[in-house]
Scaffold this active site. Sequence first.
Site, PDB file in Angstrom:
ATOM      1  N   VAL A   7       0.848  -1.194   0.000  1.00 57.75           N
ATOM      2  CA  VAL A   7       0.000   0.000   0.000  1.00 57.75           C
ATOM      3  C   VAL A   7       0.881   1.241   0.000  1.00 57.75           C
ATOM      4  O   VAL A   7       1.563   1.530   0.987  1.00 57.75           O
ATOM      5  CB  VAL A   7      -0.937   0.021   1.222  1.00 57.75           C
ATOM      6  CG1 VAL A   7      -1.839   1.265   1.175  1.00 57.75           C
ATOM      7  CG2 VAL A   7      -1.782  -1.246   1.278  1.00 57.75           C
ATOM      8  N   ASP A 105       7.920  -0.016   3.562  1.00 54.37           N
ATOM      9  CA  ASP A 105       8.292  -0.266   2.168  1.00 54.37           C
ATOM     10  C   ASP A 105       9.795  -0.143   1.967  1.00 54.37           C
ATOM     11  O   ASP A 105      10.391  -0.905   1.180  1.00 54.37           O
ATOM     12  CB  ASP A 105       7.552   0.692   1.236  1.00 54.37           C
ATOM     13  CG  ASP A 105       7.791   2.167   1.578  1.00 54.37           C
ATOM     14  OD1 ASP A 105       8.061   2.476   2.754  1.00 54.37           O
ATOM     15  OD2 ASP A 105       7.708   3.011   0.663  1.00 54.37           O
TER      16      ASP A 105
END
Length: 252
Positions: A7, A105
Amino acid sequence: MLLAIDVGNTNTVLGVFEGSTLVASWRVKTDSRDTADELALQYRALLNEFQISGISVCSTVPAVLREIRTMLQRYWPNVKTTIVEPGTKTGVPLLVDNPKEIGADRIVNSLAAHHLFGENGPVIVVDFGTSTNLDVVSAKGEFLGGALAPGIEISLDALAARAAQLRKVELVKPRSVIGKNTVEALQSGMIFGFAGQVDGLVNRIIEELDSDNVAVVATGGLASLVLGIARSIEFHEPDLTLIGLELVFARN
């Protein structure tokens, strides 16, 4: 099969792995207003032909991560799930002042980059997304830190919003660096300008690393804009984050 969910601030990337092989992937917009039920409806439509036995998630959007937790509990309650967050085993030592502030991430990308490209030395990951992230991974797989800059698209949006006679343009490589009209001048500044920014930062990072074998890998949704233009980039791995999520799932 493993479902990997990355995401991001602008887009969410989903990938399905069979073993360590990515067999399918999709890119959809990220909307922080989506509910758990809306996310489930969207994801299950994409995954209709796949039997999911594991799920690995990382998110830079807290509101979406909250809804994903609810979605997983409601729609996949019996599926083993790994969410990359503080306390998750990644195998990536974080050699920074405050490890908890490093985005999931960036950690996942560092793991995948070291796994794929770190055999002979350090790796620099250049992630072209909402922001342009340069993450530095040591030869031992340690996350050393990096540099953050505004992304290509939001820079263009800001310029168009603040300059009365400038507007948004298609992000493609112009005929030359010297633009012959306003559109080409904007394209030159965005494409060649960001490529030069990346090259400058990469060169300075390599000087600090003091290593002759530094691999530079590009990833992210906007990486294709500067491939062949940014001279410091050696490799392109568009699925780097998904690969990292598969590696994290295997470790947990």
